[in-house]
Design a protein around this motif. Structure first.
Motif, short mmCIF file in Angstrom:
data_model
loop_
_atom_site.label_atom_id
_atom_site.label_comp_id
_atom_site.label_asym_id
_atom_site.label_seq_id
_atom_site.Cartn_x
_atom_site.Cartn_y
_atom_site.Cartn_z
N ILE A 167 0.88 -1.17 0.00
CA ILE A 167 0.00 0.00 0.00
C ILE A 167 0.92 1.22 0.00
N ALA A 168 0.94 1.95 -1.10
CA ALA A 168 1.93 3.03 -1.24
C ALA A 168 1.26 4.31 -1.68
N SER A 169 1.93 5.42 -1.38
CA SER A 169 1.44 6.73 -1.82
C SER A 169 1.66 6.88 -3.32
N TRP A 170 1.12 7.95 -3.87
CA TRP A 170 1.05 8.14 -5.32
C TRP A 170 2.32 8.73 -5.92
N ASN A 171 3.26 9.21 -5.11
CA ASN A 171 4.30 10.08 -5.66
C ASN A 171 5.44 9.36 -6.38
N GLY A 245 3.39 6.06 3.24
CA GLY A 245 2.36 7.09 3.25
C GLY A 245 2.43 7.96 4.49
N GLY A 246 1.32 8.60 4.81
CA GLY A 246 1.27 9.56 5.90
C GLY A 246 1.13 8.89 7.26
N GLN A 268 6.74 6.22 6.95
CA GLN A 268 5.82 7.31 7.19
C GLN A 268 6.55 8.65 7.12
N GLU A 269 5.79 9.70 7.04
CA GLU A 269 6.38 11.02 6.82
C GLU A 269 7.01 11.57 8.10
N GLY A 270 7.85 12.55 7.93
CA GLY A 270 8.45 13.29 9.03
C GLY A 270 8.91 14.64 8.49
N LEU A 408 2.20 23.84 9.55
CA LEU A 408 3.49 24.06 8.91
C LEU A 408 4.63 24.14 9.93
N HIS A 409 4.31 24.25 11.20
CA HIS A 409 5.35 24.31 12.21
C HIS A 409 5.93 22.94 12.52
N HIS A 410 5.09 21.90 12.47
CA HIS A 410 5.53 20.59 12.97
C HIS A 410 5.35 19.44 11.99
N ALA A 411 4.69 19.68 10.85
CA ALA A 411 4.39 18.58 9.93
C ALA A 411 4.92 18.89 8.53
N GLU A 412 5.13 17.85 7.77
CA GLU A 412 5.61 18.00 6.39
C GLU A 412 4.49 18.54 5.51
#
Length: 520
Positions: A167-171, A245-246, A268-270, A408-412
């Motif tokens: 299961i993967a993101s689209w990018n 993914g997220g 996952q994102e960071g 926008l302070h803490h997330a991608e």
């Protein structure tokens, strides 16, 4: 519908031979078993199935209609998983030399249709031509490395008890998803993939068709992640879950696999950060800034946050602002004359208009709450076709001091937004660079090697560069994450093979697991 403004360059037209309908006709000719006039089929039980309900889809490039994914219901998805288990039980006994031959033949077919795969990526997920080709090439070259060297990686190891569910993101449909699927199959597993909800179905369908023709046991299905989770994550037939993914979706998957004790790889994102501390090589920073905007920062190893020593802020701006003003944005296929080469762009649209609006709203809210806009790109400088829908496009933005209340302070942001945080001490530098409880990559730019050696181990990123960006990597380069950015087995090189095979009894895989963390 948002349309393009008057741009400061000649009237543009679509490059010859690149229209969506022309790409679709080529798909029909190459893989008629998988494509039909009105859409694509799902692949399960080694057959292209005319099932599923396709929702309308549009290209982020210009808002025009493209093929939608044929979404399965949960019961049909469960049938597909059971059929994949049957394939798995047969495939795991196929000799390695035969698996290698079939994988190599698949790579030859992907190479033959390289340009068509890249063109589909342009239309479906908005990648500029250079980056779309790179996505295809990295998949082919990366898997070929495994085909040539897999034998010692499999020594003393066996395929898993069931297929690997992806299961993967689209990018990155090719260099992440197709790459992983082919290596998993090479290691002796049947593979299942869910097409990303937001794009890539035609590219993945073509790649899966070429693999299936060579006898690779691949299943490709579409549907809602929530509805198909019972089949693709929780089903007892599944031997391993591979997720990209997220964090929100990843947390749900992580809970499920932990409860079931199932093998898993969850990327996952960071918030990846670039620190500036006692630094003077400003020419190097100017050179790298435009490259950091590749694909509009819509990738897991993008750097959207600069953490800058306050006393260096004026020099940082003098190096950064001229560079960010050179970033090139526009329609990935718009040229001055139909026979011209593809345009050289840093990025095109975001994945869809909804994401573009969400990001624009976050920027506006951050400014309302005190962030200082240092740079905002102008739509008039972008390359668009006359009258084109531009609702999925966001121009580069740079904000100083995003408020703690802002995402926008803490997330991608997963878009072309840079944020800058100023710090005065090393402790503040580390706190700001570790704002998201783990990241995949980070960079610390400093002239003081001793300071780097002291601070880098305290940065919660799997890879940290000295003044240079780090990437996911290819071939034998390992990849993983710290904190909430990664759950389960680490990958890359031999570790990817180990993650999807069974080793000696009691083996502890390198990774970030609920009950232990083990570095390679």
């Amino acid at each position: 519908m948002a349309t393009s403004p008057t741009a400061n360059h000649p009237t543009l037209t679509l490059k010859s031979g690149t229209a969506w309908n022309e790409a679709w006709q080529r798909c029909l000719a190459v893989a008629p078993e998988a494509f039909r006039d009105d859409g694509v089929r799902n692949l399960w039980a080694a057959t292209w199935q005319p099932d599923g309900h396709a929702l309308p889809a549009t290209s982020p490039v210009d808002g025009s209609p493209i093929a939608g994914a044929p979404r399965l219901d949960p019961d049909t998805a469960q049938q597909a998983v059971r059929a994949s288990l049957d394939q798995h039980r047969a495939w795991r006994h196929i000799r390695l030399d035969e698996r290698r031959a079939r994988a190599a033949a698949t790579l030859d077919a992907l190479t033959e249709h390289r340009e068509l795969l890249a063109l589909l990526l342009v239309w479906e997920i908005g990648k500029p031509w250079r980056l779309a080709q790179a996505d295809v090439d990295r998949a082919i070259d990366g898997v070929r490395w495994y085909v040539d060297g897999i034998e010692p990686m499999l020594a003393g190891r066996a395929p898993l008890a069931g297929p690997v569910s992806n299961i993967a993101s689209w990018n990155y449909p090719m260099s992440v998803l197709v790459h992983a699927m082919l290596v998993q199959a090479l290691a002796g597993n049947a593979v299942i993939a869910k097409t990303p909800t937001d794009g890539g179905v035609a590219c993945l369908t073509l790649a899966a068709a070429l693999a299936a023709r060579e006898g690779i046991p691949v299943t490709l299905v579409s549907g809602s992640g929530g509805e198909l989770s019972a089949a693709l994550v929780r089903a007892p037939e599944i031997g391993c879950v591979s997720f990209v993914g997220g964090r929100d979706t990843g947390a749900a998957v992580a809970t499920a696999v932990a409860d079931l004790g199932k093998r898993h790889v969850l990327e996952q994102e960071g918030l990846n950060t670039w620190g500036i501390w006692n630094y003077s090589d400003w020419a190097a920073l100017t050179a790298v800034v435009p490259k950091l905007f590749d694909y509009g920062k819509q990738r897991c190893t993008a750097y959207p946050r600069f953490v800058v020593q306050r006393t260096l802020f004026d020099e940082f701006l003098a190096a950064y602002l001229p560079a960010v003003r050179t970033v090139r944005v526009g329609h990935p296929l718009a040229v001055e004359h139909p026979g011209d080469a593809y345009p050289a762009l840093d990025f095109g649209p975001l994945i869809n208009a909804a994401k573009a609006k969400e990001l624009q709203d976050q920027v506006a809210e951050a400014i309302d709450r005190g962030a200082v806009p240092l740079h905002r790109g102008r739509a008039a400088d972008a390359r668009f076709l006359p009258g084109q829908d531009t609702s999925a496009y966001v121009q580069p933005v740079t904000l100083l001091g995003p408020p703690p209340s802002s995402p926008l302070h803490h997330a991608e942001p997963f878009g072309p937004v840079d944020t800058i945080v100023l710090v005065d001490t090393e402790a503040e530098l580390l706190a700001a660079m570790n704002a998201s409880n783990g990241a995949l990559v980070a960079t610390l730019a400093t002239d003081d090697r001793a300071a780097y050696d002291r601070l880098a181990p305290q940065i919660r990123a799997f890879k940290t560069g000295l003044g240079k960006p780090r990437s996911r990597g290819d071939r034998d380069e390992l990849f993983g994450g710290f904190g909430a950015s990664w759950r389960g087995a680490f990958v890359g090189g031999e570790l990817l093979v180990r993650a999807v095979t069974q080793g000696p009894a009691g083996e502890r895989l390198p990774g970030n697991f609920p009950d232990y963390q083990l570095m390679p």
